[in-house]
Scaffold this motif. Structure first.
Motif, PDB file in Angstrom:
ATOM      1  N   PHE A 132       0.833  -1.206   0.000  1.00  0.00           N
ATOM      2  CA  PHE A 132       0.000   0.000   0.000  1.00  0.00           C
ATOM      3  C   PHE A 132       0.867   1.256   0.000  1.00  0.00           C
ATOM      4  CE2 PHE A 132      -2.734   3.215   1.978  1.00  0.00           C
ATOM      5  CZ  PHE A 132      -3.929   3.029   1.289  1.00  0.00           C
ATOM      6  N   PHE A 133       1.992   1.200   0.703  1.00  0.00           N
ATOM      7  CA  PHE A 133       2.886   2.355   0.777  1.00  0.00           C
ATOM      8  C   PHE A 133       4.049   2.291  -0.212  1.00  0.00           C
ATOM      9  CE2 PHE A 133       0.981   2.331   5.091  1.00  0.00           C
ATOM     10  CZ  PHE A 133       0.400   3.589   5.048  1.00  0.00           C
ATOM     11  N   GLY A 134       4.024   1.291  -1.085  1.00  0.00           N
ATOM     12  CA  GLY A 134       5.034   1.231  -2.135  1.00  0.00           C
ATOM     13  C   GLY A 134       6.329   0.559  -1.746  1.00  0.00           C
ATOM     14  N   TYR A 135       6.358  -0.123  -0.585  1.00  0.00           N
ATOM     15  CA  TYR A 135       7.572  -0.845  -0.193  1.00  0.00           C
ATOM     16  C   TYR A 135       7.530  -2.206  -0.864  1.00  0.00           C
ATOM     17  CZ  TYR A 135      11.131  -3.020   2.772  1.00  0.00           C
ATOM     18  OH  TYR A 135      12.255  -3.660   3.239  1.00  0.00           O
ATOM     19  N   ASP A 136       8.470  -2.491  -1.764  1.00  0.00           N
ATOM     20  CA  ASP A 136       8.348  -3.634  -2.647  1.00  0.00           C
ATOM     21  C   ASP A 136       9.299  -4.779  -2.325  1.00  0.00           C
ATOM     22  OD1 ASP A 136      10.680  -2.394  -3.369  1.00  0.00           O
ATOM     23  OD2 ASP A 136       9.908  -1.593  -5.235  1.00  0.00           O
ATOM     24  N   ALA A 137       9.869  -4.788  -1.113  1.00  0.00           N
ATOM     25  CA  ALA A 137      10.804  -5.859  -0.773  1.00  0.00           C
ATOM     26  C   ALA A 137      10.094  -7.130  -0.320  1.00  0.00           C
ATOM     27  CB  ALA A 137      11.763  -5.404   0.332  1.00  0.00           C
ATOM     28  N   THR A 138       8.828  -7.003   0.095  1.00  0.00           N
ATOM     29  CA  THR A 138       8.100  -8.173   0.580  1.00  0.00           C
ATOM     30  C   THR A 138       7.561  -8.994  -0.589  1.00  0.00           C
ATOM     31  OG1 THR A 138       6.388  -8.906   2.106  1.00  0.00           O
ATOM     32  CG2 THR A 138       5.849  -7.045   0.702  1.00  0.00           C
ATOM     33  N   ILE A 157       6.407  -4.332   7.956  1.00  0.00           N
ATOM     34  CA  ILE A 157       5.516  -3.177   8.057  1.00  0.00           C
ATOM     35  C   ILE A 157       6.275  -1.958   8.561  1.00  0.00           C
ATOM     36  CG2 ILE A 157       3.504  -2.236   9.279  1.00  0.00           C
ATOM     37  CD1 ILE A 157       2.327  -5.073   9.240  1.00  0.00           C
ATOM     38  N   LEU A 158       7.075  -2.137   9.608  1.00  0.00           N
ATOM     39  CA  LEU A 158       7.861  -1.027  10.160  1.00  0.00           C
ATOM     40  C   LEU A 158       8.853  -0.501   9.122  1.00  0.00           C
ATOM     41  CD1 LEU A 158       8.548  -2.377  13.769  1.00  0.00           C
ATOM     42  CD2 LEU A 158       6.960  -0.555  13.103  1.00  0.00           C
ATOM     43  N   GLU A 159       9.451  -1.424   8.387  1.00  0.00           N
ATOM     44  CA  GLU A 159      10.415  -1.007   7.361  1.00  0.00           C
ATOM     45  C   GLU A 159       9.721  -0.239   6.243  1.00  0.00           C
ATOM     46  OE1 GLU A 159      14.292  -0.646   5.921  1.00  0.00           O
ATOM     47  OE2 GLU A 159      13.552  -1.396   7.849  1.00  0.00           O
ATOM     48  N   SER A 160       8.475  -0.623   5.941  1.00  0.00           N
ATOM     49  CA  SER A 160       7.748   0.061   4.867  1.00  0.00           C
ATOM     50  C   SER A 160       7.488   1.529   5.212  1.00  0.00           C
ATOM     51  CB  SER A 160       6.423  -0.653   4.580  1.00  0.00           C
ATOM     52  OG  SER A 160       5.517  -0.510   5.665  1.00  0.00           O
ATOM     53  N   PHE A 161       7.352   1.844   6.517  1.00  0.00           N
ATOM     54  CA  PHE A 161       7.137   3.228   6.925  1.00  0.00           C
ATOM     55  C   PHE A 161       8.376   4.089   6.681  1.00  0.00           C
ATOM     56  CE2 PHE A 161       3.878   1.476  10.140  1.00  0.00           C
ATOM     57  CZ  PHE A 161       2.881   1.565   9.183  1.00  0.00           C
ATOM     58  N   HIS A 163      10.207   3.637   3.997  1.00  0.00           N
ATOM     59  CA  HIS A 163      10.405   3.674   2.545  1.00  0.00           C
ATOM     60  C   HIS A 163       9.090   3.976   1.839  1.00  0.00           C
ATOM     61  CE1 HIS A 163      13.776   1.215   4.045  1.00  0.00           C
ATOM     62  NE2 HIS A 163      14.451   1.701   3.022  1.00  0.00           N
ATOM     63  N   ILE A 164       8.341   4.946   2.358  1.00  0.00           N
ATOM     64  CA  ILE A 164       7.060   5.291   1.752  1.00  0.00           C
ATOM     65  C   ILE A 164       7.282   5.979   0.407  1.00  0.00           C
ATOM     66  CG2 ILE A 164       4.998   6.746   1.979  1.00  0.00           C
ATOM     67  CD1 ILE A 164       5.091   6.257   4.974  1.00  0.00           C
ATOM     68  N   SER A 165       6.604   5.457  -0.606  1.00  0.00           N
ATOM     69  CA  SER A 165       6.649   6.067  -1.938  1.00  0.00           C
ATOM     70  C   SER A 165       5.381   6.884  -2.133  1.00  0.00           C
ATOM     71  CB  SER A 165       6.753   4.992  -3.021  1.00  0.00           C
ATOM     72  OG  SER A 165       7.966   4.295  -2.922  1.00  0.00           O
ATOM     73  N   LEU A 166       5.542   8.079  -2.623  1.00  0.00           N
ATOM     74  CA  LEU A 166       4.418   9.010  -2.709  1.00  0.00           C
ATOM     75  C   LEU A 166       3.339   8.530  -3.681  1.00  0.00           C
ATOM     76  CD1 LEU A 166       3.388  11.657  -1.571  1.00  0.00           C
ATOM     77  CD2 LEU A 166       4.545  12.855  -3.442  1.00  0.00           C
TER      78      LEU A 166
END
Length: 526
Positions: A132-138, A157-161, A163-166
């Motif tokens: 949802f936030f654009g973190y694509d490592a998962t 989830i914490l890591e995605s925060f 690396h948020i992509s607009l």
């Protein structure tokens, strides 16, 4: 089936958009070619959907089998060898259906089934937050708590925060708003909003957003933030993606071990999903489980023959089908054709769909499976329902699907044993005058070896000079273990000056000389 096409067609579109990334992601998590996941999705929709007796179940590659597939490919040496195990697994499933093993799913408590649905709903939501936030490592298909990259669900989830992509975040929020507005407001305003489903509108909005922002550095998308479907250059390259099993290793015992494992796990997942989807079905249809095993076996044979992953009925796609208004098996079949047509004709267009849009769609699906109100309802039902329920939810969220189910079932069995221990008899003290205890013990309708501990404890605790009245008039089944306990107690009773009055449908017997002989001569229908 065509009578409900107005409901089934929009539902099939939603299931298609849910199934597409899951097919690809599960193939990736399984260490298999990406195209193998699409093959399994197509066969699961068209073939299994046609043969199945389920009106709303949807089949395809399952996340619960990903770890087994990954390990099996490494053990067997090649993907072609593994495909032979899939074909043989399908044949074994056909045998399961013939010998009528479809009843297995009915032996799982309702609290465990509801826990499975809720746990999967929570997992869906948690696993989609990074997308949802654009973190694509998962990895989309990785439905276990500890992930293949060394992290876990919450660390991702914490890591995605960080690396948020607009761009993905904006279209994710827009898509979520469209879905909520469509579900809560617009569908109640006009029939056009019931025919054109919110997820389709969200996907179209996502493609338009991508097209207009792909040249913008701050709002643009990376390739890993989009759906990734293999794009064949021509018809030959399309058919070149198919792989065929290696029948030359038919005599390898490892092949048969993997085949039986696939058949057993896939059948169990399917039967549990059938039980769960039937509970979710608004029309409360009952799926013929043995026919389902035959359909799944046929699907796995065909999938293995042309290079596809193992197939099961899957709750994520099935619940998406139900939530979107699917009424008959036509929605599952049509979604399979959509998968086939899309990978052949419009793979480039599909590759413009942001994963953030699909994450928003799955947020809604997950929420409907794991509504907070369900937790309250299960809690109010009492600890016998609550403990297996939360154990299953916790096991699925923090371990994986199969182990979580096994844990929930184990706790459910323990609860049954505890209640059997408590409910094996009723103890009533009638009179304690003149120093003689008068105690009446009434045995329940069915008394099994589960009840040995409770009855033995009560008999051993009786004081000397007790008058025991044992009432078995209501008892229709008395396990031999219990009879042996009573036989042994009759000898101890004489030493402790305990008189026994046995009350049965045949009359009253004072201090019966042999309980074994008494119950052996007891009428069979009593």
């Amino acid at each position: 089936m065509f009578k409900t096409i107005k409901s089934d067609l929009p539902a099939s579109i939603v299931v298609f958009f849910v199934a597409l990334p899951l097919c690809l992601g599960i193939a990736l998590a399984s260490g298999a070619p990406l195209f193998s996941g699409l093959i399994a999705g197509i066969i699961g929709g068209i073939v299994v959907g046609s043969l199945s007796g389920s009106k709303i179940g949807v089949s395809g590659p399952a996340a619960g089998l990903a770890a087994i597939v990954l390990s099996a490919i490494a053990t067997l040496g090649s993907y072609e060898n593994f495909l032979l195990a899939v074909v043989l697994g399908g044949i074994i499933q056909l045998l399961f259906g013939v010998i009528r093993l479809g009843i297995i799913g009915y032996y799982f408590p309702s609290s465990v089934i509801k826990g499975m649905l809720t746990g999967i709903g929570i997992i869906i939501i948690l696993k989609q937050i990074p997308h949802f936030f654009g973190y694509d490592a998962t990895i989309e298909g990785d439905f276990t708590f500890f992930e293949v990259d060394g992290g876990n669900t919450f660390s991702e989830i914490l890591e995605s925060f960080n690396h948020i992509s607009l761009g993905p975040s904006i279209i994710g929020l827009i898509s979520l708003a469209i879905l909520i507005l469509w579900d809560r407001v617009l569908t109640k305003k006009a029939k056009i909003f019931q025919l054109i489903q919110g997820p389709l509108v969200a996907v179209i909005a996502g493609i338009i957003f991508f097209v207009f922002t792909q040249s913008n550095e701050s709002l643009g998308f990376r390739a890993t933030q989009l759906v990734s479907v293999p794009v064949p250059e021509d018809i030959d390259s399309f058919f070149g993606q198919f792989t065929f099993p290696n029948f030359g290793v038919l005599g390898n015992p490892d092949i048969w071990i993997v085949a039986f494992t696939i058949a057993l796990v896939a059948s169990l997942e399917t039967l549990l999903c059938v039980e769960a989807t039937d509970k979710l079905d608004p029309e409360k249809n009952v799926t013929p489980t043995n026919r389902e095993l035959l359909a799944q076996g046929t699907g796995n044979i065909i999938s293995g023959m042309i290079g596809g992953l193992p197939i099961t009925q899957v709750i994520v796609r099935s619940s998406a089908n139900i939530q979107s208004g699917g009424k008959s098996k036509m929605s599952a079949i049509v979604h399979g054709f959509f998968l086939l047509i899309s990978v052949m004709l419009i793979p480039t267009l599909l590759n413009k769909i942001p994963l953030a849009v699909l994450a928003a769609v799955l947020f809604i699906v997950g929420y409907k499976l794991a509504k907070p109100a369900l937790f309250k309802k299960m809690f109010l039902l009492g600890w016998k329902q609550w403990i297996p329920f939360v154990t299953t939810v916790g096991g699925i969220v923090f371990i994986d699907l199969l182990k979580g189910l096994a844990l929930g079932l184990a706790v459910g069995i323990v609860v049954i044993l505890i209640k059997s221990f408590q409910n094996s008899h009723f103890l009533h003290i009638e009179d304690m005058s003149n120093g003689i205890h008068k105690i009446k013990m009434t045995l329940a309708e069915e008394v099994t070896f589960f009840n040995k501990g409770a009855i033995l404890k009560e008999l051993d605790s009786l004081p000397r000079n007790t008058h025991l009245e044992l009432d078995v008039r209501k008892t229709r089944y008395l396990d031999n273990d219990i009879i042996e306990i009573l036989e042994d107690f009759s000898f101890k009773a004489r030493e402790r000056s305990i008189d026994i009055r046995l009350i049965s449908e045949r009359g009253i017997v004072e201090n019966p000389p042999s309980f074994i002989e008494f119950f052996r001569l007891r009428p069979k229908n009593a």
